[in-house]
Design a protein around this motif. Structure first.
Motif, PDB file in Angstrom:
ATOM      1  N   TRP A   3       4.566  -9.287  -8.405  1.00  0.00           N
ATOM      2  CA  TRP A   3       4.031  -8.602  -7.228  1.00  0.00           C
ATOM      3  C   TRP A   3       2.508  -8.634  -7.197  1.00  0.00           C
ATOM      4  CZ3 TRP A   3       7.950  -8.560  -4.258  1.00  0.00           C
ATOM      5  CH2 TRP A   3       9.232  -8.318  -4.765  1.00  0.00           C
ATOM      6  N   ALA A   4       1.861  -8.478  -8.360  1.00  0.00           N
ATOM      7  CA  ALA A   4       0.398  -8.525  -8.415  1.00  0.00           C
ATOM      8  C   ALA A   4      -0.112  -9.889  -7.954  1.00  0.00           C
ATOM      9  CB  ALA A   4      -0.084  -8.215  -9.828  1.00  0.00           C
ATOM     10  N   HIS A  36      -4.611  -4.623 -11.533  1.00  0.00           N
ATOM     11  CA  HIS A  36      -4.224  -4.809 -12.919  1.00  0.00           C
ATOM     12  C   HIS A  36      -2.767  -5.261 -12.980  1.00  0.00           C
ATOM     13  CE1 HIS A  36      -2.585  -3.331 -16.806  1.00  0.00           C
ATOM     14  NE2 HIS A  36      -3.710  -3.844 -17.264  1.00  0.00           N
ATOM     15  N   ALA A  37      -2.541  -6.423 -13.563  1.00  0.00           N
ATOM     16  CA  ALA A  37      -1.174  -6.913 -13.776  1.00  0.00           C
ATOM     17  C   ALA A  37      -0.648  -6.240 -15.034  1.00  0.00           C
ATOM     18  CB  ALA A  37      -1.168  -8.428 -13.926  1.00  0.00           C
ATOM     19  N   ILE A  73       0.719  -5.165   1.439  1.00  0.00           N
ATOM     20  CA  ILE A  73       1.046  -3.773   1.151  1.00  0.00           C
ATOM     21  C   ILE A  73       1.625  -3.683  -0.254  1.00  0.00           C
ATOM     22  CG2 ILE A  73       1.422  -3.083   3.550  1.00  0.00           C
ATOM     23  CD1 ILE A  73       4.473  -3.216   1.597  1.00  0.00           C
ATOM     24  N   GLU A  74       1.468  -2.513  -0.843  1.00  0.00           N
ATOM     25  CA  GLU A  74       2.088  -2.221  -2.129  1.00  0.00           C
ATOM     26  C   GLU A  74       2.967  -0.998  -1.915  1.00  0.00           C
ATOM     27  OE1 GLU A  74       3.187  -1.778  -6.180  1.00  0.00           O
ATOM     28  OE2 GLU A  74       2.718  -3.475  -4.898  1.00  0.00           O
ATOM     29  N   ASN A  75       4.229  -1.097  -2.275  1.00  0.00           N
ATOM     30  CA  ASN A  75       5.191  -0.013  -2.071  1.00  0.00           C
ATOM     31  C   ASN A  75       5.076   1.019  -3.191  1.00  0.00           C
ATOM     32  OD1 ASN A  75       6.845  -1.170   0.235  1.00  0.00           O
ATOM     33  ND2 ASN A  75       6.924  -2.838  -1.242  1.00  0.00           N
ATOM     34  N   ARG A  76       4.975   2.290  -2.812  1.00  0.00           N
ATOM     35  CA  ARG A  76       4.872   3.373  -3.781  1.00  0.00           C
ATOM     36  C   ARG A  76       5.707   4.568  -3.312  1.00  0.00           C
ATOM     37  NH1 ARG A  76       1.758   2.212  -8.595  1.00  0.00           N
ATOM     38  NH2 ARG A  76       1.545  -0.012  -8.247  1.00  0.00           N
TER      39      ARG A  76
END
Length: 146
Positions: free
Chosen positions: A20-21, A47-48, A31-34
């Motif tokens: 994903w990174a 940061h991976a 987008i990043e899902n949280r």
């Protein structure tokens, strides 16, 4: 001291599993899902994390996006600006093909890759990087500022 940004107060870190990174770094995943909303807006170190989501490697969208890319782990691989945070309204189509229903979507913009990954430890949630880590990032991205 209201309005004055102290050293390191203008940037945070976010740890994201591979691949994903790498998808964010490629500019495809915006987008990043949280699980919860974030109020922070501004620059973030990408940061991976140490873990790789192996099942995600078989998803066609992911496989196409990361083809030919290194999947560094345990390192800062770039920076991005967190521009917003939203949740798709119930019953509406997802905001992007990367969005997961029912989660909050961190809106990622202005992604810049580092030439050399910087080994670092991440954390859950949004975290404050050390001054040394910020200095290492600025060596590669000297124009990055609050």
């Amino acid at each position: 001291m209201t309005g004055i940004k102290l050293p390191g107060d203008w940037i945070r870190g976010i740890t994201i599993k591979q691949p994903w990174a790498a998808c964010i770094l490629a500019g495809a995943k915006t987008i990043e899902n949280r699980p919860r909303a974030w109020s922070w807006r501004g620059w973030m170190l990408l940061h991976a994390g140490q873990q790789t989501d192996r099942a995600a490697l078989r998803l066609p969208l992911v496989a196409h996006t990361i083809r030919g890319r290194d999947l560094a782990v345990g390192a800062v691989i770039g920076v991005a600006r967190l521009a917003g945070c939203h949740q798709d309204p119930d019953g509406s189509p997802p905001c992007t093909e990367w969005a997961q229903s029912g989660l909050w979507h961190l809106e990622v913009a202005d992604v810049q890759a580092l030439v050399l990954p910087i080994p670092a430890r991440g954390q859950l949630g949004l975290w404050k990087p050390t001054e040394d880590l910020i200095a290492q990032v600025l060596q590669q991205l000297p124009g990055l500022r609050p």
